[in-house]
Design an enzyme around this catalytic site. Structure first.
Site, PDB file in Angstrom:
ATOM      1  N   ASP A 101       0.694  -1.064   0.115  1.00 30.28           N
ATOM      2  CA  ASP A 101      -0.059  -0.029  -0.143  1.00 30.28           C
ATOM      3  C   ASP A 101       0.744   1.259   0.087  1.00 30.28           C
ATOM      4  OD1 ASP A 101      -2.531   1.594   0.373  1.00 30.28           O
ATOM      5  OD2 ASP A 101      -3.266  -0.313   1.307  1.00 30.28           O
ATOM      6  N   ASP A 207      -2.846   4.583  -2.189  1.00 28.77           N
ATOM      7  CA  ASP A 207      -3.973   5.351  -1.370  1.00 28.77           C
ATOM      8  C   ASP A 207      -4.313   6.714  -1.969  1.00 28.77           C
ATOM      9  OD1 ASP A 207      -5.488   4.958   1.291  1.00 28.77           O
ATOM     10  OD2 ASP A 207      -4.360   6.974   1.894  1.00 28.77           O
ATOM     11  N   GLU A 265      -6.330   4.501  -5.706  1.00 31.99           N
ATOM     12  CA  GLU A 265      -7.716   4.555  -5.003  1.00 31.99           C
ATOM     13  C   GLU A 265      -8.111   6.090  -5.557  1.00 31.99           C
ATOM     14  OE1 GLU A 265      -9.807   4.371  -0.636  1.00 31.99           O
ATOM     15  OE2 GLU A 265      -7.712   5.702  -0.954  1.00 31.99           O
ATOM     16  N   HIS A 342     -11.047  -3.079   3.319  1.00 30.63           N
ATOM     17  CA  HIS A 342     -11.050  -2.776   4.940  1.00 30.63           C
ATOM     18  C   HIS A 342     -11.758  -1.346   5.193  1.00 30.63           C
ATOM     19  CE1 HIS A 342      -8.234  -0.147   2.708  1.00 30.63           C
ATOM     20  NE2 HIS A 342      -8.056   0.545   3.852  1.00 30.63           N
ATOM     21  N   ASP A 343     -12.301  -0.885   4.054  1.00 32.32           N
ATOM     22  CA  ASP A 343     -13.268   0.285   4.274  1.00 32.32           C
ATOM     23  C   ASP A 343     -14.519   0.057   4.156  1.00 32.32           C
ATOM     24  OD1 ASP A 343     -10.964   2.045   4.850  1.00 32.32           O
ATOM     25  OD2 ASP A 343     -10.636   2.383   2.617  1.00 32.32           O
TER      26      ASP A 343
HETATM   27  C1  GLC Z   1      -7.857   5.195   2.288  1.00 33.12           C
HETATM   28  C2  GLC Z   1      -7.738   4.087   3.058  1.00 33.12           C
HETATM   29  C3  GLC Z   1      -8.449   4.385   4.361  1.00 33.12           C
HETATM   30  C4  GLC Z   1      -7.594   5.421   4.993  1.00 33.12           C
HETATM   31  C5  GLC Z   1      -7.439   6.690   4.216  1.00 33.12           C
HETATM   32  C6  GLC Z   1      -6.649   7.656   4.620  1.00 33.12           C
HETATM   33  O1  GLC Z   1      -9.230   5.743   2.002  1.00 33.12           O
HETATM   34  O2  GLC Z   1      -8.421   2.979   2.411  1.00 33.12           O
HETATM   35  O3  GLC Z   1      -8.492   3.166   5.131  1.00 33.12           O
HETATM   36  O4  GLC Z   1      -8.748   5.823   6.189  1.00 33.12           O
HETATM   37  O5  GLC Z   1      -7.142   6.506   2.932  1.00 33.12           O
HETATM   38  O6  GLC Z   1      -5.198   7.333   4.499  1.00 33.12           O
END
Ligand code: GLC
Ligand code: CA
Length: 583
Positions: A101, A207, A265, A342-343
């Site tokens: 990640d 991310d 993402e 995980h979100d």
């Molecule tokens: C992304 C991650 C999440 C995190 C956020 C801030 O959305 O998947 O878990 O809280 O970024 O880094």
């Protein structure tokens, strides 16, 4: 028909590992790297071929490791650098690949760069983060604008020492890097990206990749809730003016120099036309992105991000169709498909049915969706077991640990005041869609703590469902969700010209109960039928299906003629010799 260009990452199935909850090897109640290594044979046998490891880096853990204080070190409770080397080689020895990640929109406030930056206005690293003086309103100090951070409160944090505010889109412990500064970009590429690629890591899930470039004028957001100074500003967070320039540079300096995969993402980017520039091969930016449209369909709205919203299967289908377009040859891009991470909460509880009567069929039906679409599928740990949400009887204030949920509950209580009905409805939303549901420990067997840990207390409580839902029990059962995943993963590779490279053709787009699509490649085609309800649904074979349909796979025994039973999934292919074109 022309096929898209074959690539290893197009043929990959990614399995996402959340280190805290995967497997605890030393009995401290927290998952760790040796725990992951101990399960590599399980993952190999499952049939996945790329592992995505969520952040394991050194971090004070305000946001479960998405707040990194050293990109080249490991969070001590997870293990050592030697453990990471062993993980990389253990994955490679088994013929799989591993991606990490990459979290470089922000660092932890404990990162040495930020420590230096905040030390004085004259610090050579002052400009590595985004600092602004206060705005004076009626003689009082106020932040530069009214944006609400992703985790509540202002995006600006006051720093006593140097008397300025710094920007943080997420928690105050996650200051945003200043990507405008070329030195920052260079340092990020060297320490966070190429350092790992040189070690043989096969790529990154990146991310919040579309937040690097900021709208530097920081305009105030519209006031949608006058009862608070902090207004939702999602539209300002993403896709700033220099984003594509930065991504092209990162490709040039990092990803383009290796045979690796880059998966960005991309929140707040729902339209196909906005996504294409990120993933079209000729742009040389990213290989694919993770969109949010399906995942946010059933919750949200203004301040209350976990507030439950009704969702419709029509919308589900429209979103799917849009994403599938990215993978067609003329666009020369690619997409991801996922239902969990995980979100997100557990998909069988959200989109199918976690009632024990329907859970197994529902989880298999969703698996059929996930693994027959083009684009690279991402399976989240435990999804292959049909793991479910935490039970509604669990106390949200006690068992939910995520800062996002905690912030939501604060907002909810503030907004609900004495309105008990609103409070209950808000809690219902958290029970359905909080990120915590995906973060409970993996259920390995039916021993205490589900075989996840020998500790008396685990960092998050093990879901009560572990006696029925666990890997050991499912290993022994030919009709388990796990067995079905293995079967589907084998079929995905065997019929890759259809499931991976085939063209997607949606049918019955107006039907609110079932999803019907054909995957087509030349003379070959597969028909996928999915019943999302607990009622029988009739179906017809679409007239565009070529040849005689032959049942390839079903999640329920003894398929009936033209009726899908509750949560039934079927795949038909055309009978006869396969003529495989292209890929
Ligand atoms: C992304 C991650 C999440 C995190 C956020 C801030 O959305 O998947 O878990 O809280 O970024 O880094
Ligand atoms: Ca441990």
């Amino acid at each position: 028909m022309e096929s898209t260009v074959p690539k290893w990452w197009k043929e990959a199935t990614i399995y996402q590992i959340y280190p805290a909850s995967f497997k605890d090897s030393n009995g401290d109640g927290l998952g760790d790297i040796p725990g992951i290594i101990s399960k590599l044979d399980y993952l190999k046998a499952l049939g996945v071929n790329v592992l995505w490891i969520c952040p394991f880096y050194k971090s004070p853990q305000y946001d479960m490791g998405y707040d990194i204080s050293d990109y080249q070190d490991v969070h001590a409770p997870y293990g050592t650098k030697a453990d990471i080397d062993a993980l990389i080689s253990g994955v490679h020895e088994r013929g799989m690949k591993v991606i990490f990640d990459l979290v470089v929109n922000h660092t932890s406030h404990e990162h040495a760069w930020f420590q230096e930056s905040r030390s004085s206005k004259q610090s050579p690293k002052r400009d590595w983060y985004i600092w602004k003086p206060a705005k004076m309103v009626d003689g009082k100090r106020a932040p530069p604008n009214n944006w609400r951070s992703n985790f509540g409160g202002s995006v600006w944090q006051w720093d006593e020492h140097t008397q300025e505010y710094y920007l943080h889109y997420f928690a105050p412990q996650q200051p945003d890097l200043n990507w405008e500064n070329p030195e920052v970009r260079k340092a990020v590429y060297a320490t966070a990206v190429n350092y790992w690629l040189d070690k043989g890591v096969n790529g990154f899930r990146i991310d919040t990749v579309n937040m690097y470039s900021k709208w530097l004028d920081f305009p105030d957001a519209d006031i949608v809730d006058p009862s608070t100074p902090w207004q939702p500003a999602d539209k300002f967070y993403s896709n700033g003016p220099r984003l594509h320039e930065f991504l092209k540079e990162m490709h040039r300096e990092c990803f383009g120099r290796y045979d690796v995969v880059s998966i960005g993402e991309c929140p707040n980017t729902p339209n196909f036309h906005d996504v294409l520039p990120f993933v079209s091969t000729k742009e040389k930016e990213l290989d694919m992105v993770i969109q949010f449209d399906l995942a946010s369909m059933d919750h949200g709205g203004g301040e209350l991000r976990l507030w439950h919203r009704d969702w419709s299967l029509r919308l589900f289908k429209a979103i799917t169709e849009d994403a599938q377009k990215l993978a067609i040859p003329e666009h020369d891009g690619w997409c991801t498909t996922y239902l969990e991470n995980h979100d997100q909460a557990r998909s069988v509880s959200r989109f199918a049915n976690d009632d024990p009567k329907y859970r197994v069929a529902g989880a298999k039906m969703l698996a059929t969706y996930l693994l027959t679409l083009s684009g690279t599928p991402i399976i989240f740990q435990g999804e292959e077991l049909g793991m479910v949400n935490m039970p509604p009887s669990w106390d949200v204030d006690k068992e939910y640990k995520d800062l996002n949920t905690i912030d939501y509950m604060v907002e909810l209580r503030r907004m609900a005041g004495s309105d008990k009905g609103m409070l209950e409805k808000g809690i219902y939303g958290a029970q359905r869609t909080a990120r915590d549901h995906g973060r409970t420990p993996i259920q390995w067997d039916d021993s205490s703590q589900a075989g996840f840990s020998t500790a008396k207390d685990t960092w998050m409580r093990v879901n009560d469902s572990y006696k029925e839902i666990n890997a050991a029990t499912e290993e022994k059962d030919a009709n388990s969700v796990l067995a079905f995943y293995r079967q589907l993963l084998t079929l995905r590779q065997e019929y890759k010209e259809l499931f991976i490279y085939g063209m997607f053709e949606l049918h019955e787009s107006e039907d609110d109960n079932t999803i019907t699509y054909i995957k087509r490649n030349g003379d070959q085609n597969a028909l996928v039928l999915l019943n999302f309800t607990n009622q029988d649904q009739s179906f017809v074979i679409p007239s565009t299906f070529k040849g005689q349909p032959e049942l390839l796979l079903s999640n329920l025994p003894k398929a009936g003629k033209h009726v899908l039973r509750p949560y039934e999934a079927r795949i038909y292919v055309n009978k006869g010799k396969r003529v495989v074109n292209g890929a």
